[in-house]
Design a protein around this motif. Structure first.
Motif, PDB file in Angstrom:
ATOM      1  N   SER A  80      95.320 -57.756  43.361  1.00 47.76           N
ATOM      2  CA  SER A  80      94.808 -56.979  44.410  1.00 47.76           C
ATOM      3  C   SER A  80      94.132 -58.022  45.257  1.00 47.76           C
ATOM      4  O   SER A  80      93.773 -56.960  46.637  1.00 47.76           O
ATOM      5  CB  SER A  80      93.642 -56.586  43.111  1.00 47.76           C
ATOM      6  OG  SER A  80      93.467 -55.165  43.794  1.00 47.76           O
ATOM      7  N   GLU A 101      93.711 -57.317  55.288  1.00 52.03           N
ATOM      8  CA  GLU A 101      92.515 -56.928  55.921  1.00 52.03           C
ATOM      9  C   GLU A 101      92.036 -58.056  56.327  1.00 52.03           C
ATOM     10  O   GLU A 101      91.263 -58.076  57.454  1.00 52.03           O
ATOM     11  CB  GLU A 101      91.510 -56.409  54.782  1.00 52.03           C
ATOM     12  CG  GLU A 101      91.872 -55.339  54.158  1.00 52.03           C
ATOM     13  CD  GLU A 101      90.332 -54.219  53.120  1.00 52.03           C
ATOM     14  OE1 GLU A 101      89.466 -55.381  53.068  1.00 52.03           O
ATOM     15  OE2 GLU A 101      90.513 -53.137  53.039  1.00 52.03           O
ATOM     16  N   ARG A 106      94.402 -57.075  49.044  1.00 46.42           N
ATOM     17  CA  ARG A 106      92.998 -57.013  50.151  1.00 46.42           C
ATOM     18  C   ARG A 106      93.186 -58.425  50.773  1.00 46.42           C
ATOM     19  O   ARG A 106      92.822 -57.802  52.056  1.00 46.42           O
ATOM     20  CB  ARG A 106      91.758 -56.436  49.439  1.00 46.42           C
ATOM     21  CG  ARG A 106      90.800 -56.794  49.835  1.00 46.42           C
ATOM     22  CD  ARG A 106      89.728 -55.603  49.392  1.00 46.42           C
ATOM     23  NE  ARG A 106      89.880 -55.174  48.274  1.00 46.42           N
ATOM     24  CZ  ARG A 106      90.138 -54.871  46.368  1.00 46.42           C
ATOM     25  NH1 ARG A 106      89.911 -56.552  46.507  1.00 46.42           N
ATOM     26  NH2 ARG A 106      90.006 -53.894  46.091  1.00 46.42           N
TER      27      ARG A 106
END
Length: 369
Positions: free
Chosen positions: A222, A230, A226
């Motif tokens: 995770s 991002e 991210r």
């Protein structure tokens, strides 16, 4: 270089210089007020208007519409036609030289009429000799008007061509930048799905075996996702974030290693304040785990990152295990990484890849941002 909003200053200075040329030619009078008298004359400003129309007509209409569109014959025809018009009309001779002198009463002495003199011959003429009429003066060439026309025409043409050249150069630079950005996006799109695919396979294997490492592995994945979605979309990211993603990837890979594979992962230095292109290092690390791990043969994977100031030194080495699957894809990944380095670190990196004696070694040195 002047900006566009300051171009009027250049034009103003240019016209001041232009107006000084005819003033210099006719200012042979002893009167100190002579230049001011010329500037107050309407004929002088009529002369100025003629050349202003010629200059801006060439700058704004003729050069962009004809010359830059490669209508050279039409452009040359207009130039020759205007040159002949200037030759015939003689703007300097008629609008400044003659008109101004007529207004100032400085016309030359009248010529002798052809029929003789009304009040008799002039003094000094021998008795009985008829005075000869003055021959008519031929058309004088107005070299001043012709020279100023050619200068104004050439300057306007040069300004316009220079402006178009700068715009073309600017468009080429922007096009190259957009091309580079598109290539970077393409390279990332190729790397990221491959990377996530391998990681998900590892987590799936943990879930099937009900391993206690499943939840921590999902958390690490995770964090990596991210980071990729991002942060890795930028050209440069903080080095500490890149190293954190790399560490998470290594930790996930360790879960599937057996006793025959040894891993040496080491990070030295302070990455604070240093930036790097995202996923540059990940391609080589992923390659090491894909082709340097075996369940039957001894192998060692060494990964080292050393940060010294803004300089980054990366080392990755693995034993080559004979494997033929996905060879083409791996080659493409490394090739894309080399292209990214060329685009983002041109002239400021050193990449040494060696494949000898069943050992694949990568040494990368680059300057962080």
């Amino acid at each position: 270089m002047f900006r566009a909003k300051n171009l009027w200053i250049i034009h103003l200075l240019g016209w001041v210089l232009f107006m000084s040329l005819p003033l210099t030619i006719v200012s042979r009078e002893p009167d100190a007020n002579f230049p001011m008298l010329v500037l107050k004359s309407g004929w002088f400003w009529s002369f100025f208007l003629v050349y202003a129309v010629l200059f801006y007509g060439n700058l704004l209409v003729l050069t962009p519409k004809l010359y830059l569109k490669q209508h050279y014959a039409a452009y040359a025809a207009v130039f020759v036609g205007l040159l002949i018009l200037i030759y015939v009309s003689q703007p300097f001779e008629k609008l400044i030289f003659r008109k101004f002198r007529q207004e100032q009463g400085r016309e030359a002495r009248p010529e002798m009429p052809r029929g003789g003199f009304r009040n008799g011959p002039p003094p000094g003429l021998p008795p009985g000799e008829e005075p000869r009429p003055m021959p008519e003066r031929g058309r004088a060439v107005d070299f001043v008007s012709l020279t100023l026309f050619i200068v104004a025409w050439a300057v306007a043409m040069a300004i316009r061509i220079s402006r178009e050249w700068r715009q073309s150069e600017r468009r080429a630079i922007l096009s190259e930048a957009e091309k580079a950005h598109a290539e970077l996006s393409f390279f990332k799109a190729q790397i990221n799905p491959h990377f996530l695919f391998n990681t998900l396979n590892n987590i799936y294997a943990l879930a099937v075996s009900s391993s206690a490492h499943t939840a921590p592995s999902i958390l690490k994945l995770s964090q990596m996702m991210r980071y990729i979605t991002e942060e890795a979309t930028e050209h440069y990211v903080p080095l500490e974030d890149e190293l954190a993603c790399l560490e998470n990837y290594v930790e996930l890979q360790k879960l599937r290693l057996n006793a025959k594979t040894k891993l040496d992962f080491n990070v030295q230095g302070q990455p604070d304040g240093v930036k790097i292109a995202p996923l540059i290092l990940m391609t080589f690390v992923e390659n090491a785990f894909k082709y340097g791990v075996s369940n039957h043969r001894e192998s060692v994977i060494r990964i080292a990152v050393e940060v010294t100031g803004s300089h980054i030194q990366f080392f990755c080495q693995n034993r080559i295990i004979e494997r033929r699957e996905d060879v083409e894809r791996t080659g493409v990944g490394i090739l894309n990484t080399q292209k990214r380095l060329d685009l983002l670190y041109s002239g400021s990196y050193d990449l040494d890849i060696r494949n000898a004696e069943e050992v694949f070694t990568v040494n990368l040195k680059l300057s962080g941002r």
